[in-house]
Every structure is written in C-alpha cells, then in structure tokens.
Design a protein around this motif. Structure first.
Motif, PDB file in Angstrom:
ATOM      1  N   ILE A 196       0.849  -1.190   0.000  1.00  0.00           N
ATOM      2  CA  ILE A 196       0.000   0.000   0.000  1.00  0.00           C
ATOM      3  C   ILE A 196       0.883   1.237   0.000  1.00  0.00           C
ATOM      4  O   ILE A 196       1.822   1.350   0.787  1.00  0.00           O
ATOM      5  CB  ILE A 196      -0.930   0.016   1.226  1.00  0.00           C
ATOM      6  CG1 ILE A 196      -1.819  -1.221   1.227  1.00  0.00           C
ATOM      7  CG2 ILE A 196      -1.776   1.282   1.252  1.00  0.00           C
ATOM      8  CD1 ILE A 196      -2.596  -1.403   2.507  1.00  0.00           C
ATOM      9  N   VAL A 197       0.561   2.169  -0.882  1.00  0.00           N
ATOM     10  CA  VAL A 197       1.292   3.432  -0.961  1.00  0.00           C
ATOM     11  C   VAL A 197       0.281   4.549  -1.189  1.00  0.00           C
ATOM     12  O   VAL A 197      -0.587   4.451  -2.061  1.00  0.00           O
ATOM     13  CB  VAL A 197       2.322   3.428  -2.110  1.00  0.00           C
ATOM     14  CG1 VAL A 197       3.049   4.771  -2.176  1.00  0.00           C
ATOM     15  CG2 VAL A 197       3.329   2.293  -1.934  1.00  0.00           C
ATOM     16  N   GLY A 198       0.381   5.612  -0.393  1.00  0.00           N
ATOM     17  CA  GLY A 198      -0.513   6.747  -0.539  1.00  0.00           C
ATOM     18  C   GLY A 198       0.162   7.917  -1.242  1.00  0.00           C
ATOM     19  O   GLY A 198       1.379   8.056  -1.206  1.00  0.00           O
ATOM     20  N   ILE A 199      -0.643   8.750  -1.887  1.00  0.00           N
ATOM     21  CA  ILE A 199      -0.133   9.946  -2.570  1.00  0.00           C
ATOM     22  C   ILE A 199      -1.041  11.128  -2.272  1.00  0.00           C
ATOM     23  O   ILE A 199      -2.270  11.021  -2.351  1.00  0.00           O
ATOM     24  CB  ILE A 199      -0.054   9.754  -4.096  1.00  0.00           C
ATOM     25  CG1 ILE A 199       0.946   8.665  -4.479  1.00  0.00           C
ATOM     26  CG2 ILE A 199       0.331  11.055  -4.783  1.00  0.00           C
ATOM     27  CD1 ILE A 199       1.115   8.498  -5.983  1.00  0.00           C
ATOM     28  N   SER A 200      -0.424  12.261  -1.932  1.00  0.00           N
ATOM     29  CA  SER A 200      -1.159  13.516  -1.778  1.00  0.00           C
ATOM     30  C   SER A 200      -0.229  14.666  -2.120  1.00  0.00           C
ATOM     31  O   SER A 200       0.974  14.467  -2.326  1.00  0.00           O
ATOM     32  CB  SER A 200      -1.689  13.672  -0.352  1.00  0.00           C
ATOM     33  OG  SER A 200      -0.648  14.037   0.538  1.00  0.00           O
ATOM     34  N   VAL A 201      -0.782  15.863  -2.161  1.00  0.00           N
ATOM     35  CA  VAL A 201       0.044  17.040  -2.444  1.00  0.00           C
ATOM     36  C   VAL A 201       0.664  17.600  -1.173  1.00  0.00           C
ATOM     37  O   VAL A 201       1.370  18.622  -1.228  1.00  0.00           O
ATOM     38  CB  VAL A 201      -0.788  18.134  -3.154  1.00  0.00           C
ATOM     39  CG1 VAL A 201      -1.313  17.632  -4.484  1.00  0.00           C
ATOM     40  CG2 VAL A 201      -1.929  18.617  -2.265  1.00  0.00           C
ATOM     41  N   ASP A 202       0.419  16.969  -0.041  1.00  0.00           N
ATOM     42  CA  ASP A 202       1.005  17.425   1.224  1.00  0.00           C
ATOM     43  C   ASP A 202       2.522  17.293   1.199  1.00  0.00           C
ATOM     44  O   ASP A 202       3.079  16.474   0.468  1.00  0.00           O
ATOM     45  CB  ASP A 202       0.446  16.615   2.400  1.00  0.00           C
ATOM     46  CG  ASP A 202      -1.012  16.930   2.660  1.00  0.00           C
ATOM     47  OD1 ASP A 202      -1.426  18.065   2.397  1.00  0.00           O
ATOM     48  OD2 ASP A 202      -1.736  16.027   3.137  1.00  0.00           O
ATOM     49  N   SER A 203       3.185  18.055   2.041  1.00  0.00           N
ATOM     50  CA  SER A 203       4.639  17.989   2.130  1.00  0.00           C
ATOM     51  C   SER A 203       5.086  16.656   2.721  1.00  0.00           C
ATOM     52  O   SER A 203       4.301  15.949   3.376  1.00  0.00           O
ATOM     53  CB  SER A 203       5.161  19.135   2.998  1.00  0.00           C
ATOM     54  OG  SER A 203       4.734  18.981   4.338  1.00  0.00           O
ATOM     55  N   VAL A 204       6.331  16.324   2.505  1.00  0.00           N
ATOM     56  CA  VAL A 204       6.885  15.080   3.054  1.00  0.00           C
ATOM     57  C   VAL A 204       6.798  15.100   4.574  1.00  0.00           C
ATOM     58  O   VAL A 204       6.462  14.092   5.203  1.00  0.00           O
ATOM     59  CB  VAL A 204       8.343  14.898   2.595  1.00  0.00           C
ATOM     60  CG1 VAL A 204       8.954  13.664   3.253  1.00  0.00           C
ATOM     61  CG2 VAL A 204       8.421  14.777   1.079  1.00  0.00           C
ATOM     62  N   GLU A 205       7.074  16.247   5.169  1.00  0.00           N
ATOM     63  CA  GLU A 205       7.057  16.355   6.626  1.00  0.00           C
ATOM     64  C   GLU A 205       5.653  16.105   7.182  1.00  0.00           C
ATOM     65  O   GLU A 205       5.490  15.405   8.182  1.00  0.00           O
ATOM     66  CB  GLU A 205       7.558  17.736   7.061  1.00  0.00           C
ATOM     67  CG  GLU A 205       9.037  17.990   6.798  1.00  0.00           C
ATOM     68  CD  GLU A 205       9.341  18.268   5.334  1.00  0.00           C
ATOM     69  OE1 GLU A 205      10.517  18.162   4.945  1.00  0.00           O
ATOM     70  OE2 GLU A 205       8.387  18.569   4.571  1.00  0.00           O
ATOM     71  N   LYS A 206       4.658  16.684   6.525  1.00  0.00           N
ATOM     72  CA  LYS A 206       3.277  16.498   6.995  1.00  0.00           C
ATOM     73  C   LYS A 206       2.840  15.047   6.831  1.00  0.00           C
ATOM     74  O   LYS A 206       2.208  14.463   7.721  1.00  0.00           O
ATOM     75  CB  LYS A 206       2.333  17.425   6.235  1.00  0.00           C
ATOM     76  CG  LYS A 206       0.892  17.370   6.732  1.00  0.00           C
ATOM     77  CD  LYS A 206       0.025  18.375   6.012  1.00  0.00           C
ATOM     78  CE  LYS A 206      -1.410  18.323   6.528  1.00  0.00           C
ATOM     79  NZ  LYS A 206      -2.285  19.305   5.824  1.00  0.00           N
ATOM     80  N   ASN A 207       3.174  14.458   5.692  1.00  0.00           N
ATOM     81  CA  ASN A 207       2.829  13.048   5.477  1.00  0.00           C
ATOM     82  C   ASN A 207       3.539  12.139   6.472  1.00  0.00           C
ATOM     83  O   ASN A 207       2.967  11.164   6.967  1.00  0.00           O
ATOM     84  CB  ASN A 207       3.177  12.635   4.049  1.00  0.00           C
ATOM     85  CG  ASN A 207       2.124  13.067   3.043  1.00  0.00           C
ATOM     86  OD1 ASN A 207       0.956  13.195   3.375  1.00  0.00           O
ATOM     87  ND2 ASN A 207       2.549  13.307   1.811  1.00  0.00           N
ATOM     88  N   ALA A 208       4.814  12.454   6.762  1.00  0.00           N
ATOM     89  CA  ALA A 208       5.573  11.640   7.717  1.00  0.00           C
ATOM     90  C   ALA A 208       4.965  11.735   9.113  1.00  0.00           C
ATOM     91  O   ALA A 208       4.856  10.735   9.835  1.00  0.00           O
ATOM     92  CB  ALA A 208       7.028  12.093   7.744  1.00  0.00           C
ATOM     93  N   LYS A 209       4.549  12.927   9.491  1.00  0.00           N
ATOM     94  CA  LYS A 209       3.915  13.106  10.794  1.00  0.00           C
ATOM     95  C   LYS A 209       2.590  12.358  10.864  1.00  0.00           C
ATOM     96  O   LYS A 209       2.243  11.761  11.891  1.00  0.00           O
ATOM     97  CB  LYS A 209       3.695  14.590  11.061  1.00  0.00           C
ATOM     98  CG  LYS A 209       3.165  14.894  12.453  1.00  0.00           C
ATOM     99  CD  LYS A 209       3.040  16.391  12.677  1.00  0.00           C
ATOM    100  CE  LYS A 209       2.506  16.678  14.084  1.00  0.00           C
ATOM    101  NZ  LYS A 209       2.354  18.151  14.306  1.00  0.00           N
ATOM    102  N   PHE A 210       1.870  12.367   9.754  1.00  0.00           N
ATOM    103  CA  PHE A 210       0.598  11.639   9.669  1.00  0.00           C
ATOM    104  C   PHE A 210       0.834  10.140   9.848  1.00  0.00           C
ATOM    105  O   PHE A 210       0.120   9.474  10.614  1.00  0.00           O
ATOM    106  CB  PHE A 210      -0.057  11.930   8.317  1.00  0.00           C
ATOM    107  CG  PHE A 210      -1.379  11.249   8.103  1.00  0.00           C
ATOM    108  CD1 PHE A 210      -2.420  11.417   8.991  1.00  0.00           C
ATOM    109  CD2 PHE A 210      -1.576  10.439   6.988  1.00  0.00           C
ATOM    110  CE1 PHE A 210      -3.646  10.793   8.789  1.00  0.00           C
ATOM    111  CE2 PHE A 210      -2.786   9.821   6.774  1.00  0.00           C
ATOM    112  CZ  PHE A 210      -3.826   9.994   7.670  1.00  0.00           C
ATOM    113  N   CYS A 211       1.835   9.604   9.156  1.00  0.00           N
ATOM    114  CA  CYS A 211       2.150   8.179   9.279  1.00  0.00           C
ATOM    115  C   CYS A 211       2.573   7.830  10.703  1.00  0.00           C
ATOM    116  O   CYS A 211       2.195   6.777  11.238  1.00  0.00           O
ATOM    117  CB  CYS A 211       3.273   7.802   8.305  1.00  0.00           C
ATOM    118  SG  CYS A 211       2.811   7.859   6.568  1.00  0.00           S
TER     119      CYS A 211
END
Length: 284
Positions: A196-211
């Motif tokens: 599973i891999v997700g994609i969004s326009v969010d920054s890497v930092e925001k996505n990393a914090k989300f994960c």
C-alpha cells in the motif's frame, strides 16, 4: 465534481434558501404587528361586490399573497444562481483530469516519500522494542533503499501488486478513516502479495507526521503541484485553492500495468479497504 463537493454545494444552497425564507417570514410578521386596523370609513371604501356575490376585501390575505409571490421570486433567483454555480464547478477549471486507460502500463513517476523517515522511526522503535514487537514495515514496502525517491519501477521491482491510493490531505477525517482501514487490513494485503502506498500534495514532513501519529506501516508519496495526480486523472484544480488529489485508488499489477481504478471512494470511505481487497483477490 466529487460527491462531497456536490453535497456541500447543495447544502449551502438549501441553507441560503432557508435563511432567505425565514427573513421574509420575519419581515412579514413585523409588518403585520406594526400595521393598524382600518377604520370603519376606510373599510367601507373597499370594493364589496363583484358580480352578484358579496366578497369582503381582506388586506391580510392580499399581504400574504404578496409575500408568497416575493418568496417565489427569491427562490427562483436562488435556483438560477445555483445553476450558474454548478456550471462553474463543472467548468474546466474545476474538472478532473482524464483517467489513464487500464490494461496498459501505468504512468511512471518519481516522487519524494516518507520512507526514509519511517525507517528512522521504525529503527528507533526496534531499539526500544527488542523483544520482537516491531512492525512489518520492511516486509510491506520493501524499505531496503536509503533513497527517499520512489518510482513506479521501485514499487514493481519485487513483483508485488501495488495499491496506489490518492487522498486530499493528511489529518482530515476522511483521509484518517481511509488510512486506518488500510492499516487494519494490512496483513490481508500482504497475504495477497500487495503493498500500500498513498499519494497527496502534502509535504513530506506532513505526510511523515501523519504516518507516525497514525502508526501506519506503509508510506506516503508527496506530489507537490499535483503533476502525478494529473497523470492518473486524480487532480482537482480550483482557482484560489490550487491543485489537490481526489480520493481515488489504483491497482497496479507486478508488471506495472494499471488493472483497476476506484473513483467513487468518497461516499463509502469506511468500507473502501474491504472492496479493494475483494477486487485484488479477484484480479490476482
């Protein structure tokens, strides 16, 4: 236009009509409470006969009719405005980009990911949990490379199916629910040789914090500007808001071919992972 956008637009229009109607009722009630009763001499001046019947003139009735006519006119104006609004929402400025065809190679890409950050967090967790309670990040996503860039070739080189899902934004209620669904069913995806891999326009930092906060054992890719979202027909461009990813999911086989696209995800986010598993079981 997505299902949610339609729902929001219709809701706003109905609220506008309701508020307008209430304001008219209030204005009508105020005018009635402030109006004075007609004197006897004034009432005698009103027409009382029509044909052969005696029909008394009722000023309240005429006021109500005027109010109803005004309300109907205002409602028609709102409906006209709503029609124009819907046309603007479906104009090219708001329209989604076309979907890529299935049965052929999926569009290639190379995007920055949260993988390296996830690996660091996972290593920290492993150091704190040497009793074997670590998660299966490496098994799910093949986190063997130190590079933070991920391409389609990266995802397919190990011969796995890829569930590539686009989502509008991290930490929103729908995206959180969707990610939790995938995380809950992760072992079933692994049994089907899928990642599973997700994609969004969010920054890497925001996505990393989300994960990290959601304790996700899969990583996210950052598509700033929405270029890859456009390639996959998942981009929504709105003037004043920029481009973001629509909630859509793509199944890519081990050879890199696009096999299936889920477009109507918004209306049933909570059970989306289950339907992806069903289709994946059917295709694999």
């Amino acid at each position: 236009m997505t299902q949610v956008s339609k729902m929001y637009t219709v809701t706003i229009l109905w609220i506008a009509m309701f508020v307008l109607f209430c304001s008219r009722v209030q204005a009508y009630s105020s005018s009635q409470s402030q109006s004075k009763p007609q004197s006897q001499s004034q009432s005698q001046l009103q027409p009382q006969l029509q044909s052969s019947k005696h029909i008394p003139f009722n000023s309240n009735t005429h006021s109500r009719k005027a109010f109803v006519r005004k309300a109907i006119v205002d409602t028609c104006a709102i409906c006209t405005t709503s029609s124009i609004a819907f046309q603007s929402f479906t104009s090219p400025a708001y329209a989604k980009s076309p979907l890529p065809p299935t049965g052929v190679k999926a569009p290639n890409f190379q995007l920055p990911s949260t993988r390296s950050m996830s690996e660091n967090n996972n290593n920290d967790n492993n150091n704190n949990n040497k009793d074997g309670g670590e998660r299966n990040k490496d098994d799910n996503n093949n986190n063997t490379s130190s590079s933070s860039l991920v391409s389609l070739e990266t995802l397919t080189k190990e011969g796995k199916w890829t569930v590539l899902y686009f989502y509008p934004g991290a930490f929103t209620s729908g995206c959180t629910l969707e990610a939790r669904g995938f995380q809950s069913d992760l072992s079933q995806y692994q049994s089907l040789n899928a990642q599973i891999v997700g994609i969004s326009v969010d920054s890497v930092e925001k996505n990393a914090k989300f994960c990290q906060e959601e304790q996700l054992d899969f990583y996210m890719l950052t598509d700033e500007g929405g270029r890859v979202s456009k390639l996959y027909g998942s981009a929504l461009s709105m003037p004043g808001f920029g481009t973001f990813s629509n909630r859509q999911t793509y199944l890519i086989d081990p050879e890199g071919n696009l096999r299936w696209v889920f477009t109507d995800v918004e209306s049933h986010v909570g059970r989306h992972s289950k339907e992806v598993l069903e289709k994946l079981s059917e295709l694999s």
